[in-house]
Design a protein around this motif. Structure first.
Motif, mmCIF file in Angstrom:
data_model
loop_
_atom_site.group_PDB
_atom_site.id
_atom_site.type_symbol
_atom_site.label_atom_id
_atom_site.label_comp_id
_atom_site.label_asym_id
_atom_site.label_seq_id
_atom_site.Cartn_x
_atom_site.Cartn_y
_atom_site.Cartn_z
ATOM 1 N N ASN A 1 -15.649 -6.906 3.496
ATOM 2 C CA ASN A 1 -15.077 -7.070 4.626
ATOM 3 C C ASN A 1 -15.419 -7.945 5.959
ATOM 4 O OD1 ASN A 1 -13.213 -4.822 3.375
ATOM 5 N ND2 ASN A 1 -14.858 -3.056 4.869
ATOM 6 N N TRP A 2 -14.734 -8.592 6.830
ATOM 7 C CA TRP A 2 -15.198 -9.808 7.655
ATOM 8 C C TRP A 2 -16.147 -9.493 8.331
ATOM 9 C CZ3 TRP A 2 -14.824 -14.944 6.609
ATOM 10 C CH2 TRP A 2 -15.196 -15.582 7.753
ATOM 11 N N SER B 1 -9.073 -11.015 7.239
ATOM 12 C CA SER B 1 -10.403 -10.327 7.004
ATOM 13 C C SER B 1 -10.799 -9.540 5.518
ATOM 14 C CB SER B 1 -9.331 -8.952 7.628
ATOM 15 O OG SER B 1 -7.947 -8.664 6.618
#
Length: 425
Positions: free
Chosen positions: A291-292, A276
């Motif tokens: 953030n992914w 993530s």
């Protein structure tokens, strides 16, 4: 820069660029004097502890346990006699450009500036040289194993890519002029696909079942420093020397998104927290969290080590090891960021890092033509850090972890205090 190392560092040199190493050496020397007291036993110091891995083998060479009544000296002797927790150091004649652990066996591949790849079988009892494969005419800049471990993939300053059978040394695939510029990085995606990046910012995607690349993209103007994919394997993330994080859609064969430019080289990265979080390291020692899927701009920043960072490997889902110009491997907790301490040391800048298939060992190579192993199994017991936990950042940066070649002065004197208390009782 990575693009210069294979030309300018063919000779290892003896210059000590790790200031903390010198301080730790002085600390160890002082501790040994205190431990020996008025003893007449002969002691010999060797601050370059052969094999690394946190062993104290070379610290005291001639202590006769039968002639010594000092409990501290006996404790030192007992520590020396302990079995090794990591393999000994591998020393090569040529500059080491990259290292890679085998995905299944206790074998490590070592690429060199001469274009060769040396294969060693490693163990705590000793390392065995299996063979040296002569693959490239110029420096072999990156070496990777195929997913099944049967083949060795390499790229070179000579602009070629080779796929070689690990056991027979037979060349199975040869891309002679794979790029127009020297190739700097190679990344294996799956059993068929792999990617390469060169000194001029071009990224190419390859399929072992075809003769030529299946996709090429040039979105940056400087060297490609690292490439990676997560377990899903849908996106290829690329960092470069001109400060961009570029993401490619592998299936669609097109650009996914490119970040805002950063005023520093983006040099290394890793995924954490169940994929993530993406963490990117830089030439100024900063760590940026993305953030992914949101790779346009970072969500968090951590001023890491205040020196150029070139290598990062995930050890657990929340702990990374980072290293670079200062010659020290540091452990860092991800989200929240915390410096956990020093994992290991070299006397010169660190060129490459990798983690073994078991996750128990990491290996590092430096500009001193050496490969050292560090046992990091203790991180399995490490608990998660909470955002509101108190910490001392100054102390954490200088704290020696169990794998370090040096112990903490506070630990040494704490042990002495315990012995004094026991004597009083």
């Amino acid at each position: 820069m990575a693009t210069d190392s294979d030309d300018s560092m063919s000779d290892g040199g003896d210059t000590d660029k790790g200031g903390n190493d010198k301080a730790a050496n002085k600390q160890n020397s002082t501790s040994a004097t205190a431990a020996a007291g008025s003893s007449t036993s002969k002691t010999t110091r060797n601050n370059e502890d052969e094999g690394g891995g946190g062993e104290a083998r070379a610290s005291v060479l001639e202590l006769d346990e039968n002639e010594e009544d000092d409990e501290t000296v006996k404790a030192i002797i007992a520590a020396i006699k302990k079995p090794r927790s990591s393999p000994p150091e591998i020393k090569l004649e040529d500059f080491v450009t990259d290292i890679c652990f085998h995905p299944e066996r206790d074998i490590i591949a070592i690429a060199t500036i001469t274009g060769d790849v040396a294969l060693y079988e490693y163990s705590n009892d000793g390392n065995k040289h299996l063979r040296t494969i002569e693959v490239h005419a110029k420096a072999c800049r990156d070496v990777e194993f195929s997913t099944d471990g049967l083949n060795v993939l390499t790229c070179s300053k000579d602009k070629s890519i080779m796929i070689t059978d690990m056991e027979t040394e037979k060349l199975k695939k040869f891309y002679e002029s794979a790029h127009d510029e020297p190739i700097n990085k190679l990344h294996v995606i799956d059993e068929n696909l792999f990617a390469t990046g060169d000194d001029n910012g071009t990224v190419k995607l390859w399929d072992l079942r075809t003769k030529n690349e299946i996709f090429a993209l040039k979105e940056v103007e400087d060297y490609i420093s690292q490439m990676l994919t997560n377990e899903a394997g849908k996106l290829l993330l690329v960092t470069s020397g001109d400060g961009y994080l570029t993401t490619l859609n592998i299936g669609a064969r097109k650009l996914y998104v490119q970040s805002e430019p950063y005023e520093e080289e983006l040099t290394c990265m890793g995924t954490y927290r169940g994929d993530s979080k993406l963490v990117v390291g830089t030439s100024k020692g900063n760590l940026y969290t993305f953030n992914w899927g949101q790779f346009g701009y970072h969500s968090d920043k951590f001023p890491g080590v205040k020196s150029s960072m070139s290598e990062m490997i995930p050890i657990t889902d929340r702990i990374a090891c980072v290293a670079g110009e200062e010659g020290i491997i540091r452990a860092v907790h991800i989200a929240p960021f915390r410096n956990l301490g020093i994992v290991g040391q070299h006397s010169m800048p660190i060129e490459s890092l990798d983690v073994s298939n078991s996750g128990e060992l990491i290996a590092s190579s430096s500009h001193n033509n050496d490969v050292r192993f560090w046992n990091v199994k203790y991180f399995e017991e490490f608990g998660d850090i909470k955002y509101n936990e108190k910490h001392q950042s100054y102390k954490e940066k200088r704290h020696n972890l169990p794998s370090s070649k040096f112990s903490n002065a506070s630990d040494f004197f704490s042990d002495l205090a315990k012995e004094d208390n026991n004597a009083d009782e």
